[in-house]
Design a protein around this motif. Structure first.
Motif, PDB file in Angstrom:
ATOM      1  N   LEU A   1      -3.295  -4.308   4.932  1.00  0.00           N
ATOM      2  CA  LEU A   1      -2.104  -3.472   5.041  1.00  0.00           C
ATOM      3  C   LEU A   1      -1.994  -2.832   6.425  1.00  0.00           C
ATOM      4  CD1 LEU A   1      -2.157  -1.704   1.560  1.00  0.00           C
ATOM      5  CD2 LEU A   1      -0.633  -3.544   2.297  1.00  0.00           C
TER       6      LEU A   1
ATOM      7  N   HIS B   1      -0.325  -4.964   8.771  1.00  0.00           N
ATOM      8  CA  HIS B   1       1.052  -5.304   8.429  1.00  0.00           C
ATOM      9  C   HIS B   1       2.032  -4.149   8.621  1.00  0.00           C
ATOM     10  CE1 HIS B   1      -0.346  -9.066   6.568  1.00  0.00           C
ATOM     11  NE2 HIS B   1       0.909  -9.427   6.588  1.00  0.00           N
TER      12      HIS B   1
ATOM     13  N   ARG C   1       1.520  -5.167  -0.015  1.00  0.00           N
ATOM     14  CA  ARG C   1       2.018  -5.925   1.134  1.00  0.00           C
ATOM     15  C   ARG C   1       3.475  -6.301   0.927  1.00  0.00           C
ATOM     16  NH1 ARG C   1       1.551 -11.839   2.214  1.00  0.00           N
ATOM     17  NH2 ARG C   1       1.938 -12.167   4.431  1.00  0.00           N
TER      18      ARG C   1
END
Length: 713
Positions: free
Chosen positions: A279, A282, A246
């Motif tokens: 993830l 994001h 991340r």
């Protein structure tokens, strides 16, 4: 996509309440008596300590009875608890985020399964909001029946074919118990966005179960990503909850990197699934995660990544020593059974392309244990190990150790002789003077200012006590000890004689000020008797607001910790980065630690205002027309007052702030007391400063006399 979803939800979103045994209140939906909450959850809903909940159970016969859990840790029906709190005036309305969290924590299949289901639904909302609105308009049974097909259409492009991906598409039967939770999460996503919603729920789960997970702090993850630099393909072979990947996604401009790929592997299937979903919410990069023991069953044998970031498990004896004796990854030597970290180092190098970079978090013993000296020596000779950076204690668990970062590059097959120097750095000077956390910005600046020029040129000017590029030949002795502190020139002790003279002068001025501020002798008199009220009554009457410290915040906001309040120091802490809104202090607030049994209260001044409220702190915000803050803080510090408001557990004393008492006095009399309490606080601060300066002078004199910078005369 989140904004589009919010707009559509505001225009068209609705629930069909035809499902039996369900109800809708506000923006959330809860199965009747289907969600259970523990005493800790009740305390969070009401903004009190757990001791207060125990007192309510003992004192109120109508308090809801347990419906589950154990005798020592019972659970209660959330709906019954909400109704009781509201009847007692202790709860106006449960915030949506708290309602959704309690649904997740009380999920019949456990919070991890709930997080996976929520992550899948949020990914669908993020990618195809209109599809969610269409299938969510009916009953829970209809939602569960229709959801798997569109979920699979979203999960497959993101995570690959079903046989190889870590996130399986849930079936209708698996989704049915989660339907109310998914609706609540969708409502919360309409307020916060899908990414922030998932970060909030995941962060709350991790915070509620600290012993189950070894987390990589946000500041450390960001530093490791900075050391790795931009990379199209990044692997974390021990990904945990995905903090390092991340950080890579956050640090890099994915528009400038075509076809970025993020790979993760973890032995725990639930961790691999949570990382993939986190993830995917994001970044638009391709995400691949695998669930398997990395050293024994590597999922990426053919991968040659541009960068590897890893926070491996430490001191693992059962890492596969007996099964992996002839593994081709051990190019630099077969690790001893006690050197599991050196197995991870070589695994990382084996998964890099030529010139690729690896950054690993390591225990300090790995730099000096005799059992690993031959592998360390070969890493140095071949130029693979480029830097060892000692972090301050408190950087990551275990927090009592100054952990190391190892920075490595995979040498080319036809490489020239290894570069003659490696970088050693020690950032221990940035150790935080509190339990709140580290100044990560200072650590990051110091590390990158040393690493980046060294990475370009192979050498860097030394900074005493901080960094030095050391000739490899100096390190290739019998021990091959790479602990940075043993090879760095010490900084000038105490800042030198001039600095010690300045400290001595400041100490003299402070001691004179302390004398001026010494309170006059008190006249003996009979004790005053006032009518009393409590903080709880004042809060209910609107004379003050009561807030408690949060569990998450923003990395750039300083945090006022309980230690800062006790020591009278500036905000120095950090909280795990999350999308939970922090409580920010304002001038005139009164902050009280709730653990430890100390009689302390601090009035927030202009210098402290704007800091986030840390854990184990209560904030009282008085109405200036009703309460003087110094009067409030002074009476809260009374020993007898604290004693009657405290409860005692097996290991700590906890203060129930609502039970603290104040005299009922007119505002002008409050201000008279407040001026005297303010003078006492100034005297107390002068004493603290004198103590700190005295300690600094004594330490500096000892260091100066022993290293020759100060002479006896």
């Amino acid at each position: 996509m989140d904004r589009a979803y919010v707009g559509m939800l505001g225009a068209t979103h609705h629930h069909d309440d035809s499902t039996p045994h369900t109800r809708t209140r506000g923006a959330g939906r809860v199965q009747e008596n289907g969600t259970e909450v523990t005493a800790a959850g009740i305390a969070r809903l009401a903004g009190v300590g757990r001791a207060a909940v125990s007192n309510w159970r003992r004192r109120h016969a109508d308090f809801p009875k347990p419906v589950g859990g154990t005798e020592t840790s019972p659970s209660f029906a959330l709906a019954e608890v909400e109704a009781w709190l509201r009847t007692q005036g202790k709860l106006a309305e449960v915030p949506l985020r708290e309602r959704v969290w309690q649904q997740l924590a009380g999920h019949p299949e456990g919070p991890v399964t709930a997080l996976v289901h929520v992550g899948c639904a949020l990914l669908l909302i993020h990618d195809r909001p209109t599809v969610w609105l269409e299938i969510g308009a009916g009953s829970d049974a209809r939602l569960a029946e229709l959801l798997p097909a569109p979920l699979d259409q979203v999960l497959t492009p993101r995570f690959g074919v079903i046989r190889k991906r870590a996130v399986d598409t849930p079936t209708a039967a698996q989704l049915l118990p989660s339907a109310p939770l998914l609706r609540g999460a969708a409502d919360l996503a309409a307020e916060l966005g899908t990414r922030k919603t998932y970060e909030f729920l995941l962060g709350r789960h991790l915070d509620a179960n600290p012993r189950q997970y070894t987390l990589t702090p946000t500041g450390l993850a960001a530093l490791m990503a900075d050391l790795a630099g931009p990379a199209p393909a990044v692997l974390d072979p021990a990904c945990g909850t995905g903090a390092l990947l991340r950080a890579v996604a956050a640090a890099q401009d994915t528009k400038a990197i075509k076809d970025q790929h993020l790979y993760g592997q973890d032995s725990a299937p639930e961790m691999a699934a949570l990382t993939a979903l986190r993830l995917a919410l994001h970044t638009r990069a391709a995400v691949r995660t695998a669930a398997a023991d990395t050293l024994r069953h590597d999922a990426y044998e053919s991968l040659r990544a541009d960068a590897v970031l890893c926070h491996p498990p430490f001191n693992e004896r059962n890492w596969g020593h007996d099964e992996l004796a002839y593994d081709p990854r051990w190019e630099y030597g077969f690790p001893a059974r006690t050197e599991s970290e050196l197995a991870w180092v070589q695994h990382a190098l084996a998964r890099l392309k030529e010139g690729g970079i690896a950054v690993l978090l390591m225990p300090p013993a790995a730099a000096s244990r005799r059992s690993g000296r031959r592998i360390r020596a070969d890493l140095l000779r071949r130029g693979a190990l480029r830097a060892v950076i000692a972090l301050p204690p408190g950087a990551a668990p275990p927090y009592n150790l100054p952990l190391h970062l190892w920075v490595l590059r995979r040498p080319a097959v036809t490489a020239h002789p290894a570069q003659p120097e490696m970088l050693l750095a020690d950032t221990g000077v940035f150790t935080a003077d509190s339990r709140g956390g580290l100044d990560w910005q200072s650590v990051r600046t110091a590390v990158l200012d040393a690493w980046r020029p060294f990475d370009r040129t192979g050498t860097v000017p030394q900074q005493p006590g901080l960094s030095r590029s050391v000739p490899v030949i100096e390190l290739l002795d019998d021990d091959v000890d790479l602990a940075p502190a043993r090879h760095l020139p010490p900084p000038a002790a105490g800042g030198g004689a001039e600095q010690l003279a300045s400290v001595r002068e400041r100490l003299g001025e402070t001691l004179r000020l302390t004398g001026d501020l010494t309170p006059p002798a008190a006249d003996p008199r009979r004790p005053s008797r006032w009518p009393l009220t409590t903080i709880g009554e004042l809060a209910r009457g609107g004379a003050l607001q009561l807030r408690t410290g949060g569990n998450g915040g923003h990395a750039r906001v300083p945090v006022l910790t309980d230690h800062d309040v006790l020591a009278g120091t500036a905000p120095s802490g950090t909280l795990p980065e999350s999308d939970e809104e922090p409580v920010l202090t304002e001038p005139g607030d009164v902050v009280v630690p709730v653990l430890g049994g100390g009689s302390i209260a601090r009035v927030v001044d202009d210098a402290t205002a704007g800091a986030a409220l840390g854990r184990n702190l209560a904030l009282l915000r008085p109405d200036p027309a009703a309460l003087d803050p110094w009067f409030l803080a002074g009476f809260l510090r009374g020993t007898a007052n604290n004693r009657q408001a405290s409860s005692y557990a097996s290991t700590a004393t906890r203060l129930d702030v609502r039970r603290l008492q104040l005299p009922r006095l007119p505002l002008d009399q409050q201000r008279t007391y407040g001026e005297r309490f303010r003078a006492l606080a100034e005297f107390e601060e002068a004493l603290r400063l004198a103590g700190r300066l005295g300690d600094q002078l004594v330490r500096g004199m000892y260091d100066g006399l022993t290293d020759g910078t100060v002479t006896p005369d």
